[in-house]
Scaffold this motif. Structure first.
Motif, PDB file in Angstrom:
ATOM      1  N   ASP A  10      -6.771   0.965  10.386  1.00 36.27           N
ATOM      2  CA  ASP A  10      -6.654   0.464   9.018  1.00 36.27           C
ATOM      3  C   ASP A  10      -6.158  -0.978   9.103  1.00 36.27           C
ATOM      4  O   ASP A  10      -4.989  -1.228   9.410  1.00 36.27           O
ATOM      5  CB  ASP A  10      -5.671   1.335   8.237  1.00 36.27           C
ATOM      6  CG  ASP A  10      -5.498   0.919   6.788  1.00 36.27           C
ATOM      7  OD1 ASP A  10      -5.877  -0.211   6.424  1.00 36.27           O
ATOM      8  OD2 ASP A  10      -4.954   1.730   6.015  1.00 36.27           O
ATOM      9  N   SER A  11      -7.047  -1.933   8.852  1.00 34.10           N
ATOM     10  CA  SER A  11      -6.678  -3.347   8.987  1.00 34.10           C
ATOM     11  C   SER A  11      -5.709  -3.806   7.900  1.00 34.10           C
ATOM     12  O   SER A  11      -5.013  -4.801   8.085  1.00 34.10           O
ATOM     13  CB  SER A  11      -7.932  -4.224   8.977  1.00 34.10           C
ATOM     14  OG  SER A  11      -8.608  -4.124   7.742  1.00 34.10           O
ATOM     15  N   ALA A  12      -5.630  -3.085   6.790  1.00 36.42           N
ATOM     16  CA  ALA A  12      -4.705  -3.460   5.719  1.00 36.42           C
ATOM     17  C   ALA A  12      -3.243  -3.247   6.139  1.00 36.42           C
ATOM     18  O   ALA A  12      -2.375  -4.020   5.766  1.00 36.42           O
ATOM     19  CB  ALA A  12      -5.003  -2.690   4.441  1.00 36.42           C
ATOM     20  N   ILE A  13      -3.010  -2.198   6.914  1.00 37.68           N
ATOM     21  CA  ILE A  13      -1.638  -1.934   7.368  1.00 37.68           C
ATOM     22  C   ILE A  13      -1.460  -2.216   8.858  1.00 37.68           C
ATOM     23  O   ILE A  13      -0.378  -2.038   9.400  1.00 37.68           O
ATOM     24  CB  ILE A  13      -1.197  -0.487   7.031  1.00 37.68           C
ATOM     25  CG1 ILE A  13      -2.070   0.529   7.758  1.00 37.68           C
ATOM     26  CG2 ILE A  13      -1.198  -0.256   5.545  1.00 37.68           C
ATOM     27  CD1 ILE A  13      -1.546   1.947   7.684  1.00 37.68           C
ATOM     28  N   LYS A  14      -2.555  -2.622   9.507  1.00 37.02           N
ATOM     29  CA  LYS A  14      -2.542  -2.972  10.929  1.00 37.02           C
ATOM     30  C   LYS A  14      -2.001  -1.829  11.800  1.00 37.02           C
ATOM     31  O   LYS A  14      -1.114  -2.018  12.643  1.00 37.02           O
ATOM     32  CB  LYS A  14      -1.773  -4.260  11.157  1.00 37.02           C
ATOM     33  CG  LYS A  14      -2.399  -5.441  10.448  1.00 37.02           C
ATOM     34  CD  LYS A  14      -1.730  -6.731  10.774  1.00 37.02           C
ATOM     35  CE  LYS A  14      -2.311  -7.942  10.100  1.00 37.02           C
ATOM     36  NZ  LYS A  14      -3.400  -7.869   9.228  1.00 37.02           N
ATOM     37  N   GLN A  42      -9.503   7.104   0.813  1.00 37.14           N
ATOM     38  CA  GLN A  42      -9.218   5.679   0.952  1.00 37.14           C
ATOM     39  C   GLN A  42     -10.361   4.971   1.669  1.00 37.14           C
ATOM     40  O   GLN A  42     -10.654   3.817   1.373  1.00 37.14           O
ATOM     41  CB  GLN A  42      -7.909   5.465   1.721  1.00 37.14           C
ATOM     42  CG  GLN A  42      -6.685   5.730   0.912  1.00 37.14           C
ATOM     43  CD  GLN A  42      -5.438   5.214   1.619  1.00 37.14           C
ATOM     44  OE1 GLN A  42      -5.480   4.692   2.721  1.00 37.14           O
ATOM     45  NE2 GLN A  42      -4.312   5.384   0.954  1.00 37.14           N
ATOM     46  N   HIS A  46     -11.820   1.620   0.028  1.00 34.69           N
ATOM     47  CA  HIS A  46     -11.540   0.358   0.730  1.00 34.69           C
ATOM     48  C   HIS A  46     -12.308   0.311   2.052  1.00 34.69           C
ATOM     49  O   HIS A  46     -11.709   0.188   3.130  1.00 34.69           O
ATOM     50  CB  HIS A  46     -10.042   0.224   0.998  1.00 34.69           C
ATOM     51  CG  HIS A  46      -9.191   0.431  -0.200  1.00 34.69           C
ATOM     52  ND1 HIS A  46      -9.033  -0.532  -1.178  1.00 34.69           N
ATOM     53  CD2 HIS A  46      -8.472   1.504  -0.610  1.00 34.69           C
ATOM     54  CE1 HIS A  46      -8.238  -0.061  -2.117  1.00 34.69           C
ATOM     55  NE2 HIS A  46      -7.896   1.174  -1.801  1.00 34.69           N
ATOM     56  N   ASP A  49     -11.703  -2.027   5.174  1.00 32.81           N
ATOM     57  CA  ASP A  49     -10.420  -1.955   5.877  1.00 32.81           C
ATOM     58  C   ASP A  49     -10.424  -1.022   7.084  1.00 32.81           C
ATOM     59  O   ASP A  49      -9.494  -1.061   7.889  1.00 32.81           O
ATOM     60  CB  ASP A  49      -9.309  -1.475   4.934  1.00 32.81           C
ATOM     61  CG  ASP A  49      -8.974  -2.469   3.852  1.00 32.81           C
ATOM     62  OD1 ASP A  49      -9.410  -3.634   3.944  1.00 32.81           O
ATOM     63  OD2 ASP A  49      -8.276  -2.075   2.900  1.00 32.81           O
TER      64      ASP A  49
END
Length: 107
Positions: A10-14, A42, A46, A49
């Motif tokens: 998940d690149s949004a939360i790394k 999700q 998204h 992400d």
């Protein structure tokens, strides 16, 4: 027998989500595709992400996990997502635009 394990980044939360087992790369891709196209996930909301990686193998005879030296990138949720209104276009800011009758439609 070696069982492949996969994880979604998940690149949004790394961070990686919890790994999961599948029978094969194709099986993992099918599960990932289903999640990317299920409106209550999700991954669906998204898709830019999330990226699927093959991360390890598990030997069910010895009980040992062996991480892969490099994690093969199997694609993003965006790459497997089906859009009802036509193909998706990713804008420079990372937002999605679908096309409707060949014309961009923001939604």
């Amino acid at each position: 027998m070696l069982v492949p394990y996969f994880a979604v980044y998940d690149s949004a939360i790394k961070a990686y989500m919890s790994p999961f087992a599948a029978k094969s790369v194709g099986d993992a891709l099918r599960m990932f595709t289903d999640a990317a196209n299920s409106p209550d996930t999700q991954l669906s909301r998204h898709p830019a992400d999330f990226t699927l990686f093959h991360v390890a193998s598990y030997d069910d005879e010895t009980g040992k996990f062996t991480p892969l030296e490099t994690f093969p990138n199997l694609g993003t949720a965006l790459s497997v997502k089906n859009f009802d209104q036509g193909p998706a276009l990713v804008n420079i800011d990372g937002t999605l635009t679908s096309t409707e009758n060949g014309k961009p439609h923001h939604g």
